[in-house]
Design an enzyme around this catalytic site. Structure first.
Site, PDB file in Angstrom:
ATOM      1  N   GLY A  12       0.826  -1.330  -0.036  1.00  0.00           N
ATOM      2  CA  GLY A  12      -0.019  -0.038  -0.104  1.00  0.00           C
ATOM      3  C   GLY A  12       0.831   1.253   0.053  1.00  0.00           C
ATOM      4  O   GLY A  12       0.567   2.181   0.763  1.00  0.00           O
ATOM      5  N   SER A  14       1.792   3.410  -2.840  1.00  0.00           N
ATOM      6  CA  SER A  14       1.615   4.455  -3.789  1.00  0.00           C
ATOM      7  C   SER A  14       1.563   5.654  -3.307  1.00  0.00           C
ATOM      8  O   SER A  14       1.920   6.871  -4.007  1.00  0.00           O
ATOM      9  CB  SER A  14       0.592   3.758  -4.925  1.00  0.00           C
ATOM     10  OG  SER A  14      -0.703   3.972  -4.317  1.00  0.00           O
ATOM     11  N   ARG A  15       0.841   5.961  -2.012  1.00  0.00           N
ATOM     12  CA  ARG A  15       0.698   7.204  -1.472  1.00  0.00           C
ATOM     13  C   ARG A  15       0.584   7.005   0.035  1.00  0.00           C
ATOM     14  O   ARG A  15       0.688   6.125   0.544  1.00  0.00           O
ATOM     15  CB  ARG A  15      -0.842   7.683  -2.092  1.00  0.00           C
ATOM     16  CG  ARG A  15      -1.728   6.957  -1.767  1.00  0.00           C
ATOM     17  CD  ARG A  15      -3.099   7.388  -2.102  1.00  0.00           C
ATOM     18  NE  ARG A  15      -4.374   6.583  -1.862  1.00  0.00           N
ATOM     19  CZ  ARG A  15      -5.654   6.995  -1.844  1.00  0.00           C
ATOM     20  NH1 ARG A  15      -5.764   8.030  -2.475  1.00  0.00           N
ATOM     21  NH2 ARG A  15      -6.509   6.014  -1.778  1.00  0.00           N
ATOM     22  N   ASP A  63      -3.377  -6.729  -5.811  1.00  0.00           N
ATOM     23  CA  ASP A  63      -4.058  -6.726  -4.564  1.00  0.00           C
ATOM     24  C   ASP A  63      -3.571  -8.042  -3.862  1.00  0.00           C
ATOM     25  O   ASP A  63      -3.806  -9.316  -4.004  1.00  0.00           O
ATOM     26  CB  ASP A  63      -5.452  -6.988  -5.011  1.00  0.00           C
ATOM     27  CG  ASP A  63      -6.235  -7.209  -3.769  1.00  0.00           C
ATOM     28  OD1 ASP A  63      -5.787  -7.136  -2.545  1.00  0.00           O
ATOM     29  OD2 ASP A  63      -7.586  -7.484  -3.597  1.00  0.00           O
ATOM     30  N   ASN A  91       1.280  -2.546   5.395  1.00  0.00           N
ATOM     31  CA  ASN A  91       0.504  -1.125   5.367  1.00  0.00           C
ATOM     32  C   ASN A  91      -0.715  -1.151   4.773  1.00  0.00           C
ATOM     33  O   ASN A  91      -1.668  -0.250   4.816  1.00  0.00           O
ATOM     34  CB  ASN A  91       1.377   0.044   4.850  1.00  0.00           C
ATOM     35  CG  ASN A  91       0.636   1.420   4.962  1.00  0.00           C
ATOM     36  OD1 ASN A  91       0.413   1.769   5.768  1.00  0.00           O
ATOM     37  ND2 ASN A  91       0.271   1.843   3.646  1.00  0.00           N
ATOM     38  N   SER A 143      -4.098   0.787  13.972  1.00  0.00           N
ATOM     39  CA  SER A 143      -5.252   1.875  14.499  1.00  0.00           C
ATOM     40  C   SER A 143      -5.281   1.839  15.688  1.00  0.00           C
ATOM     41  O   SER A 143      -5.518   0.609  16.623  1.00  0.00           O
ATOM     42  CB  SER A 143      -6.131   1.613  13.335  1.00  0.00           C
ATOM     43  OG  SER A 143      -7.127   2.713  13.663  1.00  0.00           O
ATOM     44  N   TYR A 156     -13.688  -1.898  10.247  1.00  0.00           N
ATOM     45  CA  TYR A 156     -12.356  -1.338  10.201  1.00  0.00           C
ATOM     46  C   TYR A 156     -11.675  -1.609  11.741  1.00  0.00           C
ATOM     47  O   TYR A 156     -10.666  -2.122  11.563  1.00  0.00           O
ATOM     48  CB  TYR A 156     -12.372   0.019  10.051  1.00  0.00           C
ATOM     49  CG  TYR A 156     -10.919   0.612   9.885  1.00  0.00           C
ATOM     50  CD1 TYR A 156      -9.952   0.520   8.980  1.00  0.00           C
ATOM     51  CD2 TYR A 156     -10.402   1.451  11.168  1.00  0.00           C
ATOM     52  CE1 TYR A 156      -8.928   1.086   9.032  1.00  0.00           C
ATOM     53  CE2 TYR A 156      -9.419   2.110  11.094  1.00  0.00           C
ATOM     54  CZ  TYR A 156      -8.379   1.631   9.907  1.00  0.00           C
ATOM     55  OH  TYR A 156      -7.260   2.243  10.006  1.00  0.00           O
ATOM     56  N   LYS A 160      -8.516  -4.388  12.496  1.00  0.00           N
ATOM     57  CA  LYS A 160      -7.327  -3.818  13.420  1.00  0.00           C
ATOM     58  C   LYS A 160      -6.894  -4.386  14.528  1.00  0.00           C
ATOM     59  O   LYS A 160      -5.821  -4.709  14.975  1.00  0.00           O
ATOM     60  CB  LYS A 160      -7.187  -2.165  13.561  1.00  0.00           C
ATOM     61  CG  LYS A 160      -7.287  -1.472  12.128  1.00  0.00           C
ATOM     62  CD  LYS A 160      -6.032  -1.757  11.227  1.00  0.00           C
ATOM     63  CE  LYS A 160      -5.972  -0.972  10.005  1.00  0.00           C
ATOM     64  NZ  LYS A 160      -4.662  -1.320   9.247  1.00  0.00           N
ATOM     65  N   ILE A 189      -4.255  10.352  11.268  1.00  0.00           N
ATOM     66  CA  ILE A 189      -3.123  10.511  10.375  1.00  0.00           C
ATOM     67  C   ILE A 189      -3.464  11.623   9.148  1.00  0.00           C
ATOM     68  O   ILE A 189      -4.587  11.070   8.430  1.00  0.00           O
ATOM     69  CB  ILE A 189      -2.396   9.493   9.877  1.00  0.00           C
ATOM     70  CG1 ILE A 189      -1.629   8.522  10.966  1.00  0.00           C
ATOM     71  CG2 ILE A 189      -0.822   9.920   9.100  1.00  0.00           C
ATOM     72  CD1 ILE A 189      -1.115   9.378  12.016  1.00  0.00           C
TER      73      ILE A 189
END
Length: 247
Positions: A12, A14-15, A63, A91, A143, A156, A160, A189
């Site tokens: 993960g 790319s950004r 993926d 990540n 998280s 979510y 986590k 974040i």
């Protein structure tokens, strides 16, 4: 810090947080494998940024919550750099905000698969090689909601929380092979993942943060560098908050 000759996979990346983590490791001399699954052009642009900066990097688009894709990424890593990763940063992740009663089975499955299975796949593929060399680092990006739970983010938070349990259990199993496994439990974040929240939501959150600000991707990246370094050589099985004192 010097990570020369280390091969680092950052999923993960790319950004956002993943990109910052990968950039900091590359800046410290590591051979970096970038990964993304949603926007191939963005991943390629990130890769070009790294190459332009003089970094040693490659990328794999796919993926990695799919075991076959994760396995192909590890094969690509070996074919590119001649070895398997000594450091894996899990990540890759997605979020979903909505009532539990509106969380369809399809959404639930997607969140759990992306946020948990991706980490399992990469750790499973990396572990045998780390065990054979009696060294290795695995860092999972978690998280604070995995610790405290969050209303309207049940899927979510659950993913986590499971990732935290995975971290602690795996650390105990791999510790005798001198492999350290830790997690960073991130607060709010400043990334695209949180752009959908309103300024009012942000201001209300910051009121409860002792450092009076939200975190940056560099904050997380610096913590990753520390955990991967010899300075943290006696730390494993830890879920470390990066939240400005929120929890």
């Amino acid at each position: 810090m010097d990570f020369s000759k280390h091969i680092v996979i950052v999923t993960g990346s790319s950004r956002g947080i993943g990109k910052s983590i990968a950039y900091e490791f590359a800046r410290c001399g590591a051979y970096v494998v970038l990964n993304g699954a949603s926007d191939q052009n963005l991943l390629k642009r990130t890769y070009q940024e790294f190459i332009t900066a003089g970094f040693c990097a490659t990328f794999y688009f796919g993926d990695i919550s799919d075991y076959c894709c994760a396995k192909e990424m590890f094969i690509h890593t070996y074919n590119t750099f001649g070895d398997y990763p000594s450091i894996v940063i899990n990540n890759a992740g997605i979020s979903y905000v909505g009532l539990f009663t509106d969380t369809s089975p399809e959404v639930w499955h997607k969140i759990i698969t992306t946020n948990l299975n991706s980490a399992y796949n990469c750790a499973y593929l990396a572990a045998p090689h780390m065990i054979s060399r009696q060294a290795g680092i695995i860092i999972n990006i978690s998280s604070i909601w995995g610790k405290s739970g969050a209303s309207c983010e049940v899927a979510y938070s659950t993913s986590k929380s499971a990732l935290n349990g995975f971290t602690k259990s795996l650390a105990k199993e791999l510790g005798p092979s001198s492999i350290r496994v830790n997690a960073l439990s991130c607060g709010w974040i400043d990334t695209d993942m949180n752009k959908h929240f309103s300024q009012e939501d942000l201001d209300n959150f910051i009121e409860d943060v002792p450092l009076c600000r939200i975190g940056t991707s560099i904050d997380v990246a610096n913590a990753c560098l520390f955990l991967a370094s010899d300075k943290a050589s006696y730390m494993t099985g830890q879920i470390i908050n990066i939240d400005g004192g929120f929890l």
